[in-house]
Design a protein around this motif. Sequence first.
Motif, PDB file in Angstrom:
ATOM      1  N   LEU A 106       0.913  -1.121  -0.025  1.00 51.63           N
ATOM      2  CA  LEU A 106      -0.036   0.048   0.022  1.00 51.63           C
ATOM      3  C   LEU A 106       0.947   1.276   0.134  1.00 51.63           C
ATOM      4  O   LEU A 106       0.677   2.117  -0.778  1.00 51.63           O
ATOM      5  CB  LEU A 106      -0.923   0.106   1.153  1.00 51.63           C
ATOM      6  N   ALA A 107       1.890   1.303   0.732  1.00 53.99           N
ATOM      7  CA  ALA A 107       2.697   2.489   0.755  1.00 53.99           C
ATOM      8  C   ALA A 107       3.466   2.639  -0.451  1.00 53.99           C
ATOM      9  O   ALA A 107       3.426   4.077  -1.088  1.00 53.99           O
ATOM     10  CB  ALA A 107       3.984   2.455   1.691  1.00 53.99           C
ATOM     11  N   TRP A 108       3.779   1.632  -1.062  1.00 58.61           N
ATOM     12  CA  TRP A 108       4.542   2.001  -2.486  1.00 58.61           C
ATOM     13  C   TRP A 108       3.441   2.527  -3.380  1.00 58.61           C
ATOM     14  O   TRP A 108       3.679   3.251  -4.141  1.00 58.61           O
ATOM     15  CB  TRP A 108       5.006   0.545  -2.915  1.00 58.61           C
ATOM     16  N   HIS A 109       2.235   1.900  -3.504  1.00 63.30           N
ATOM     17  CA  HIS A 109       1.204   2.130  -4.595  1.00 63.30           C
ATOM     18  C   HIS A 109       0.606   3.394  -4.317  1.00 63.30           C
ATOM     19  O   HIS A 109       0.018   4.044  -5.160  1.00 63.30           O
ATOM     20  CB  HIS A 109       0.428   0.748  -5.067  1.00 63.30           C
ATOM     21  N   LEU A 110       0.616   3.925  -3.023  1.00 60.92           N
ATOM     22  CA  LEU A 110       0.003   5.120  -2.695  1.00 60.92           C
ATOM     23  C   LEU A 110       0.926   6.328  -2.692  1.00 60.92           C
ATOM     24  O   LEU A 110       0.443   7.445  -2.405  1.00 60.92           O
ATOM     25  CB  LEU A 110      -0.624   5.055  -1.307  1.00 60.92           C
ATOM     26  N   ARG A 111       2.118   6.044  -2.917  1.00 62.25           N
ATOM     27  CA  ARG A 111       3.252   7.190  -2.834  1.00 62.25           C
ATOM     28  C   ARG A 111       2.748   8.338  -3.631  1.00 62.25           C
ATOM     29  O   ARG A 111       3.297   9.539  -3.053  1.00 62.25           O
ATOM     30  CB  ARG A 111       4.549   6.683  -3.022  1.00 62.25           C
ATOM     31  N   GLN A 112       2.222   8.030  -4.785  1.00 60.35           N
ATOM     32  CA  GLN A 112       1.853   9.171  -5.664  1.00 60.35           C
ATOM     33  C   GLN A 112       0.604   9.780  -5.606  1.00 60.35           C
ATOM     34  O   GLN A 112       0.287  10.852  -6.002  1.00 60.35           O
ATOM     35  CB  GLN A 112       2.370   8.939  -7.128  1.00 60.35           C
ATOM     36  N   ARG A 113      -0.460   8.628  -5.488  1.00 62.08           N
ATOM     37  CA  ARG A 113      -1.717   9.040  -5.282  1.00 62.08           C
ATOM     38  C   ARG A 113      -2.060   9.582  -4.072  1.00 62.08           C
ATOM     39  O   ARG A 113      -3.010  10.571  -3.918  1.00 62.08           O
ATOM     40  CB  ARG A 113      -2.488   7.742  -5.439  1.00 62.08           C
ATOM     41  N   GLU A 114      -1.730   9.213  -3.066  1.00 58.45           N
ATOM     42  CA  GLU A 114      -1.849   9.735  -1.506  1.00 58.45           C
ATOM     43  C   GLU A 114      -0.856   9.601  -0.625  1.00 58.45           C
ATOM     44  O   GLU A 114      -0.480   8.990   0.075  1.00 58.45           O
ATOM     45  CB  GLU A 114      -2.975   9.084  -0.803  1.00 58.45           C
ATOM     46  N   PRO A 115       0.155  10.736  -0.983  1.00 54.17           N
ATOM     47  CA  PRO A 115       1.498  10.675  -0.433  1.00 54.17           C
ATOM     48  C   PRO A 115       1.273  10.651   1.250  1.00 54.17           C
ATOM     49  O   PRO A 115       2.153  10.216   2.013  1.00 54.17           O
ATOM     50  CB  PRO A 115       2.015  11.983  -0.797  1.00 54.17           C
ATOM     51  N   SER A 116       0.159  11.463   2.130  1.00 58.70           N
ATOM     52  CA  SER A 116       0.344  11.377   3.319  1.00 58.70           C
ATOM     53  C   SER A 116       0.003  10.079   3.856  1.00 58.70           C
ATOM     54  O   SER A 116       0.371   9.882   4.972  1.00 58.70           O
ATOM     55  CB  SER A 116      -0.489  12.509   3.764  1.00 58.70           C
TER      56      SER A 116
END
Length: 64
Positions: free
Chosen positions: A33-43
């Motif tokens: 999740l952290a990897w795939h959300l890094r650009q979508r939802e950085p926080s």
Amino acid sequence: MVNMFAHDVELARWQAELSEAQGSSRLPLLSALAWHLRQREPSRAQTLAAELAPLLAALPEAEA
């Protein structure tokens, strides 16, 4: 190996699984999740990574 992209359905499934997972079973979900959300939802990605770090530190060196 981490895939470059995840579909919204996969992200939703991982987030649902994460809410029920405990202990070391959270590690693969948190990292994905952290990897795939890094650009979508950085926080959100940063929050997940912050939870991931101490779990990784607690693993034996061979497993980390």
